[in-house]
Design an enzyme around this catalytic site. Structure first.
Site, PDB file in Angstrom:
ATOM      1  N   GLU A  55       0.805  -1.217   0.000  1.00 36.90           N
ATOM      2  CA  GLU A  55       0.000   0.000   0.000  1.00 36.90           C
ATOM      3  C   GLU A  55       0.838   1.267   0.000  1.00 36.90           C
ATOM      4  O   GLU A  55       0.492   2.251  -0.667  1.00 36.90           O
ATOM      5  CB  GLU A  55      -0.952  -0.014   1.197  1.00 36.90           C
ATOM      6  CG  GLU A  55      -2.127  -0.961   1.060  1.00 36.90           C
ATOM      7  CD  GLU A  55      -1.752  -2.418   1.328  1.00 36.90           C
ATOM      8  OE1 GLU A  55      -2.582  -3.310   1.042  1.00 36.90           O
ATOM      9  OE2 GLU A  55      -0.636  -2.649   1.841  1.00 36.90           O
ATOM     10  N   HIS A 124     -10.900  -5.590   8.193  1.00 36.10           N
ATOM     11  CA  HIS A 124     -11.792  -5.559   7.050  1.00 36.10           C
ATOM     12  C   HIS A 124     -13.061  -4.763   7.325  1.00 36.10           C
ATOM     13  O   HIS A 124     -13.956  -4.732   6.471  1.00 36.10           O
ATOM     14  CB  HIS A 124     -12.190  -6.988   6.640  1.00 36.10           C
ATOM     15  CG  HIS A 124     -11.063  -7.814   6.115  1.00 36.10           C
ATOM     16  ND1 HIS A 124     -10.091  -8.323   6.931  1.00 36.10           N
ATOM     17  CD2 HIS A 124     -10.755  -8.213   4.852  1.00 36.10           C
ATOM     18  CE1 HIS A 124      -9.232  -9.024   6.199  1.00 36.10           C
ATOM     19  NE2 HIS A 124      -9.614  -8.962   4.942  1.00 36.10           N
TER      20      HIS A 124
END
Length: 319
Positions: A55, A124
């Protein structure tokens, strides 16, 4: 909503050759939630690029692309997956335009699927909007309707400032019409007018607040609902007009309560509407814990019962 976001990306790619998509599994797979489905096949892998699982590298690359005149749109696959890229966001993306006195714009959009309600495990289901709101230099946007998903994403991609675009995962499958109207950043929407109190919310909590407003009628309360749409910039005008009219307000969001978005919203409302308030501004939020396991998330997320319990505490016995 997922289809509306896909159409927004497709239209942006078709209209502007400088728009490029980057992210993990967004190409051949079409993204975990299929928001980028078919775009790599239509526009090629150079415009819709699968990236390594890195990321910080994804966002750092996108920052460089933006500095050289492109309009990158980055997908962080899940909310908490974005944390490794936070240094790039805070140290470079958010500061570049100010650092260069406006000479170097930063037309970069960071798409972040966020929030709970889908049975996701830890990392998540986070609601991380507080971090982005507290970072000067970023726009923070979160749609709650199909029309806003399309319109606000198109506006984000066209912006010369960096935008963190928070997509409520549990609303991806909601349905609605695209009306073609695009509200500017910083303009909230009054989803329901009420006479007794105002619910202030955004993103995944909007349907919950609308359900609570329906249920409140059985108890004799007429509740209004304001959808903030953008957290930065914040629409003080609309919020204060609605709260000043009803005299009572409850802020509802999934993020943790302590130092969360509701703290800033409650402070702004109190400062600007103090002489109109008949009760303190209350908050209904997620608990101050890491996101719980899937079987327990229904206890963690605000629901209509918790909202109505807060409304009942708005000092109705006082004139």
């Amino acid at each position: 909503m997922a289809q509306a976001l896909n159409r927004a990306l497709r239209d942006a790619l078709a209209e502007d050759p400088d728009v490029h998509l980057l992210g993990e599994d967004i190409g051949a797979l079409g993204g975990v939630f299929r928001v980028t489905d078919g775009l790599a096949a239509e526009f090629g892998e150079n415009r819709c690029t699968d990236t390594p699982l890195a990321e910080a590298g994804i966002l750092g690359t996108a920052a460089g692309m933006a500095m050289y005149g492109l309009r990158p749109v980055v997908e962080m696959q899940f909310d908490a997956f974005a944390y490794p890229a936070f240094e790039q966001l805070v140290s470079h993306v958010a500061r570049m335009r100010n650092r260069t006195r406006g000479a170097v714009p930063m037309p970069l959009t960071v798409r972040v699927p966020y929030g709970g309600g889908i049975g996701g495990v830890e990392h998540h289901s986070d609601s991380s909007e507080t971090y982005y709101m507290a970072t000067p230099g970023l726009h923070v946007v979160t749609p709650a309707t199909v029309a806003d998903a399309y319109g606000l994403l198109r506006q984000a991609i066209a912006s010369d400032d960096p935008v963190v675009f928070l997509e409520p995962k549990r609303l991806y499958w909601t349905k609605g019409e695209l009306d073609g109207r695009v509200a500017p950043f910083g303009r909230a929407a009054v989803r329901r007018t009420g006479a007794d109190a105002t619910l202030l919310t955004y993103g995944p909590a909007l349907p919950v607040c609308l359900a609570a407003a329906d249920a409140a009628r059985e108890q004799g309360w007429d509740l209004g609902v304001v959808d903030l749409r953008t957290l930065v910039p914040f629409d003080d005008e609309t919020v204060c007009a609605e709260v000043s009219r009803t005299g009572r307000a409850v802020v509802v969001h999934e993020a943790a309560g302590f130092a969360g978005p509701g703290a800033e919203i409650a402070a702004r409302v109190t400062e600007r509407c103090f002489h109109h308030l008949r009760a303190p501004v209350l908050r209904v939020t997620g608990f101050d814990i890491p996101y719980p396991p899937p079987l327990l998330e229904h206890h963690h997320l605000p629901d209509a019962d918790r909202i109505l319990a807060a409304v009942a505490r708005l000092q109705w016995d006082l004139v």
